[in-house]
Design an enzyme around this catalytic site. Structure first.
Site, PDB file in Angstrom:
ATOM      1  N   LYS A 189      -2.139   1.237 -24.969  1.00 11.02           N
ATOM      2  CA  LYS A 189      -2.587   1.207 -26.364  1.00 11.02           C
ATOM      3  C   LYS A 189      -1.359   1.398 -27.260  1.00 11.02           C
ATOM      4  CE  LYS A 189      -7.256   2.510 -25.000  1.00 11.02           C
ATOM      5  NZ  LYS A 189      -8.359   3.489 -25.104  1.00 11.02           N
TER       6      LYS A 189
ATOM      7  N   TYR B 189       0.844  -1.197   0.000  1.00 20.68           N
ATOM      8  CA  TYR B 189       0.000   0.000   0.000  1.00 20.68           C
ATOM      9  C   TYR B 189       0.872   1.238   0.000  1.00 20.68           C
ATOM     10  CZ  TYR B 189      -4.956  -0.473  -0.227  1.00 20.68           C
ATOM     11  OH  TYR B 189      -6.214  -0.629  -0.721  1.00 20.68           O
TER      12      TYR B 189
ATOM     13  N   ARG C 157      -1.295  -2.200 -18.678  1.00 22.92           N
ATOM     14  CA  ARG C 157      -2.619  -1.566 -18.605  1.00 22.92           C
ATOM     15  C   ARG C 157      -2.587  -0.519 -17.521  1.00 22.92           C
ATOM     16  NH1 ARG C 157      -5.974  -4.248 -21.787  1.00 22.92           N
ATOM     17  NH2 ARG C 157      -7.527  -2.653 -21.413  1.00 22.92           N
TER      18      ARG C 157
ATOM     19  N   ASP D 100      -6.987  14.163 -24.211  1.00 22.45           N
ATOM     20  CA  ASP D 100      -6.939  12.740 -23.861  1.00 22.45           C
ATOM     21  C   ASP D 100      -6.260  12.017 -25.033  1.00 22.45           C
ATOM     22  OD1 ASP D 100      -7.403  10.065 -23.400  1.00 22.45           O
ATOM     23  OD2 ASP D 100      -9.556  10.282 -23.018  1.00 22.45           O
TER      24      ASP D 100
ATOM     25  N   GLU E  39      -0.534   4.820  -0.511  1.00 22.39           N
ATOM     26  CA  GLU E  39      -1.331   6.028  -0.755  1.00 22.39           C
ATOM     27  C   GLU E  39      -0.499   7.262  -0.453  1.00 22.39           C
ATOM     28  OE1 GLU E  39      -4.659   4.383   1.497  1.00 22.39           O
ATOM     29  OE2 GLU E  39      -5.965   5.171  -0.075  1.00 22.39           O
TER      30      GLU E  39
ATOM     31  N   THR F 218      -3.762   6.566 -21.652  1.00 13.05           N
ATOM     32  CA  THR F 218      -3.584   5.196 -21.180  1.00 13.05           C
ATOM     33  C   THR F 218      -2.127   4.856 -21.472  1.00 13.05           C
ATOM     34  OG1 THR F 218      -4.084   4.229 -23.334  1.00 13.05           O
ATOM     35  CG2 THR F 218      -5.939   4.493 -21.818  1.00 13.05           C
TER      36      THR F 218
HETATM   37  C1  LIG Z   1      -9.357   3.750 -24.202  1.00 11.23           C
HETATM   38  C2  LIG Z   1      -9.714   5.154 -23.885  1.00 11.23           C
HETATM   39  C3  LIG Z   1     -10.004   5.557 -22.574  1.00 11.23           C
HETATM   40  C4  LIG Z   1     -10.228   4.579 -21.455  1.00 11.23           C
HETATM   41  O1  LIG Z   1      -9.160   3.816 -21.103  1.00 11.23           O
HETATM   42  P1  LIG Z   1      -9.361   2.614 -20.051  1.00 11.23           P
HETATM   43  O2  LIG Z   1      -7.956   2.294 -19.648  1.00 11.23           O
HETATM   44  O3  LIG Z   1     -10.042   1.534 -20.798  1.00 11.23           O
HETATM   45  O4  LIG Z   1     -10.171   3.133 -18.925  1.00 11.23           O
HETATM   46  C5  LIG Z   1     -10.220   6.898 -22.325  1.00 11.23           C
HETATM   47  N1  LIG Z   1     -10.163   7.800 -23.316  1.00 11.23           N
HETATM   48  C6  LIG Z   1      -9.905   7.456 -24.596  1.00 11.23           C
HETATM   49  C7  LIG Z   1      -9.869   8.512 -25.653  1.00 11.23           C
HETATM   50  C8  LIG Z   1      -9.687   6.120 -24.921  1.00 11.23           C
HETATM   51  O5  LIG Z   1      -9.461   5.777 -26.194  1.00 11.23           O
END
Ligand SMILES: *Cc1c(COP(=O)(O)O)cnc(C)c1O
Length: 486
Positions: free
Chosen positions: A281, A72, A287, A249, A74, A278
Site C-alpha cells: 500500500k 521451498y 504484494r 496494524d 519452510e 502490508t
Molecule cells: C489492506 C489491509 C489488510 C489486508 O491486507 P491484504 O494484503 O489484502 O490481506 C489488513 N489490515 C488492514 C488495516 C488493511 O488496510
C-alpha cells in the site's frame, strides 16, 4: 522526474526487460501477455485515488519474476526444512534487516503473504506467548510434541475464549480486527471502540473505559478508512493499564511511518508489542505482509510457519528487500511527506468547494468524503466518478444511514497519484473535478417509486469534460516515464 514520484529507474533497461518478458510470455499464452500489456495501459490512463493502491518500482516488479518462485523454504533463516536454501536465506535476511532498520524494530518477520496473514501470525504469536508458553512451563513440558490429549484440550479452551478489542468497522477499522466474516471474529470474542460522534476522532478516554470493562487479551489499533493520526503512546498506556497486548496494524499507513511522517507518539513501532503491515500500500513494495515485534515475541512470531503459513514466497521476500531498500532512501521520505501534504491539498480543495469530510480533514493519506450533501449514496458517487475517469471506492461513514453496501461516502487516497508526481496543484484540481461530477449527478427515481440508492443520472458532457481534464493531468505526470513496452 520529480523527487516525489516513483523511485527512479533506468528507463531503457526496464523497457528492454519488460518487453522481453512479454515476448517470452506471449510465445506460451498470448492472451496473458496481452492482458499484462493492457493492464499497464489502463493504469497509465487511470486517475487512481484508491487509498490502498500504489505503483511499485520496476526493480520491485522485476525481482518477483525469477527462480526464487520455485524454491521451498519452510522454516527460518538458517533453520530450513528443505535443503539448498542458501540464496533464500540471503534475501530473507536482507529483507528482515532492511525492515528492522527502516522501522527501528527489534525484530522483523517478512514471510507473511499478505496483510491478513501478518495479522494471523500476530494473533497466534500472542496466544502462544501469553498462553502456551506459561501453560507449558507450568505443566513442565518443554516441547509441544510432549503434550497429552488433556493438555491440548486445556490449551484449546484457553485459546478459544480470548477477547480482542479493535476499532469498529464502520468508523474505519478492518475486517481482520475481530469481525465475524473473518477468522479473527471466530477466534476471538470481540468488542469494538468507535469514534466521537461529534468530531469523528478516536476518544481515548472512551477506549480506556471500554478496555477496562472488556479486559481484552489483545488491543488492536490501526485502520483502513480513518483519516487521522492515531496516538499509539496512549494506546499502549491503555493496553498496559488493562494488561492487554497491543497489536498495531499499519497496513495502510506503513509508508508514512517508513518516511518519518508519523514520529513520536504517532509512530506505532516503539509502542506496539507487535506491529503488522502490508508491503504494497503506501509502502509501495510487492504484494505481501510483514510483522515487526518486540524481542519477547520474536520466537513466537517465527512460528508463523508452520502455524498459519506454508512455504514462504521467496521471490516476494526478495522484492520486499528491494522495496525496503528503496524506502530507506531520502527520496522515499520526500515521497511520504508529499503523500500527506497532497492529502491536505485534496481535503482543503474539497472543503473549499462545499465538500463535507469525516473528521473535517486529514492527517494521513486518506480523505473520507461524505457525499450525502450532494444527495447521493456512496455507490452512486463511486459510479459517477468512474464514468468520469476518476477511480475511488465507496466507503461507509460513521453511523452511516445507508449501511455497508450503498454507504454515504467515498474514500480517497493520495499514495498512487503522488507516485506519479502529482503535487498540491494537481490534487486541488482533482478536488474540483470530483465536486463538479458529484454536483452534476442526481439520483434516479427507483422502480418502486422514491429515490434509487444505486441508479443516477450524470450529464454526458460533464463526464466527458472531466475525463479530458483527468487525462491532461495524467499525461503531464506519466506513470513510469520512459518505459516503452510497445
Ligand atoms: C489492506 C489491509 C489488510 C489486508 O491486507 P491484504 O494484503 O489484502 O490481506 C489488513 N489490515 C488492514 C488495516 C488493511 O488496510
Amino acid at each position: 522526474m520529480t523527487a516525489s514520484s516513483a523511485a527512479s529507474f533506468d528507463a531503457t533497461a526496464a523497457s528492454v526487460a519488460f518487453r522481453s518478458a512479454i515476448e517470452v510470455i506471449s510465445a506460451v499464452e498470448p492472451r496473458v501477455a496481452a492482458a499484462i500489456t493492457q493492464e499497464l495501459a489502463d493504469q497509465r490512463t487511470s486517475l487512481k485515488l484508491i487509498a490502498s493502491e500504489n505503483y511499485a518500482s520496476p526493480a520491485v516488479l522485476l525481482t518477483m519474476g525469477n527462480w526464487f518462485s520455485d524454491k521451498y523454504a519452510e522454516g527460518t533463516v538458517g533453520h530450513r526444512f528443505y535443503a539448498g536454501c542458501q540464496n533464500v536465506d540471503t534475501v530473507e535476511a536482507l529483507a528482515a534487516e532492511h525492515a528492522r532498520e527502516l522501522f527501528g524494530a527489534p525484530y522483523a518477520y517478512v514471510q507473511p503473504h499478505s496483510g491478513i496473514d501478518a495479522n494471523l501470525v500476530a494473533f497466534w504469536s500472542v496466544l502462544a506467548q501469553r498462553l502456551e508458553a506459561p501453560a507449558l512451563v507450568e505443566a513442565g513440558v518443554k516441547n509441544v510434541n510432549d503434550l497429552s490429549e488433556q493438555d491440548w484440550t486445556t490449551l484449546r479452551r484457553a485459546f478459544g475464549d480470548q477477547r480482542l478489542l479493535g476499532m469498529s468497522l464502520d468508523v474505519g477499522g478492518h475486517l481482520t480486527h475481530g469481525f465475524r466474516p473473518n477468522i479473527s471474529g471466530k477466534m476471538f470474542t470481540h468488542a469494538s471502540y468507535g469514534t466521537d460522534p461529534e468530531t469523528g476522532l478516536i476518544d481515548y478516554d472512551a477506549v480506556l473505559a471500554k478496555a477496562r470493562q472488556f479486559r481484552p487479551l489483545i488491543l488492536m489499533a490501526g485502520y483502513s478508512a480513518y483519516p487521522r493520526k492515531v496516538n499509539f503512546a496512549k494506546m499502549r498506556e491503555i493496553a498496559d493499564e488493562v494488561g492487554a497486548t497491543l497489536i498495531v496494524d499499519m497496513a495502510h499507513f506503513a509508508g508514512l511511518v517508513a518516511g518519518r511522517v508519523f514520529t513520536g507518539d504517532f509512530d506505532p513501532v516503539p509502542f506496539a508489542h507487535i506491529t503488522t503491515t502490508t508491503t504494497h500500500k503506501s509502502l509501495r513494495g510487492p504484494r505481501g505482509g510483514a510483522v515487526l515485534a518486540q524481542a519477547e515475541f520474536a520466537e513466537f512470531v517465527d512460528k508463523g510457519c508452520p502455524m498459519v503459513l506454508g512455504g514462504p514466497l521467496a521471490h516476494v521476500m526478495a522484492a520486499k528487500a528491494v522495496a525496503f531498500a528503496e524506502a530507506r532512501t531520502p527520496a522515499f521520505a520526500i515521497y511520504a511527506q508529499a503523500v500527506a501534504d497532497n492529502a491536505v491539498s485534496l481535503a482543503e480543495g474539497l472543503k473549499r468547494r462545499g465538500g463535507k469530510l469525516v473528521t473535517d480533514g486529514t492527517e494521513n493519506h486518506i480523505v473520507l468524503l461524505d457525499v450525502s450533501s450532494f444527495g447521493l449514496t456512496g455507490r452512486q458517487a463511486e459510479s459517477a466518478l468512474v464514468d468520469s475517469g476518476i477511480v475511488t471506492n465507496r466507503n461507509s461513514v460513521p453511523q452511516d444511514p445507508n449501511g455497508a453496501w450503498y454507504t454515504s461516502g467515498v474514500r480517497l487516497g493520495t499514495p498512487a497519484l503522488t507516485s506519479r508526481g502529482f503535487g498540491a496543484a494537481e490534487f486541488d484540481r482533482t478536488a474540483e473535478l470530483i465536486v463538479d461530477v458529484l454536483s452534476a449527478a442526481t439520483p434516479s427515481s427507483a422502480a418502486s417509486g422514491g429515490v434509487s440508492k444505486a441508479k443516477y443520472d450524470l450529464p454526458a458532457a460533464v463526464a466527458e469534460k472531466t475525463q479530458a481534464a483527468a487525462a491532461e493531468m495524467l499525461d503531464a505526470n506519466p506513470l513510469y516515464p520512459g518505459l516503452d513496452i510497445s
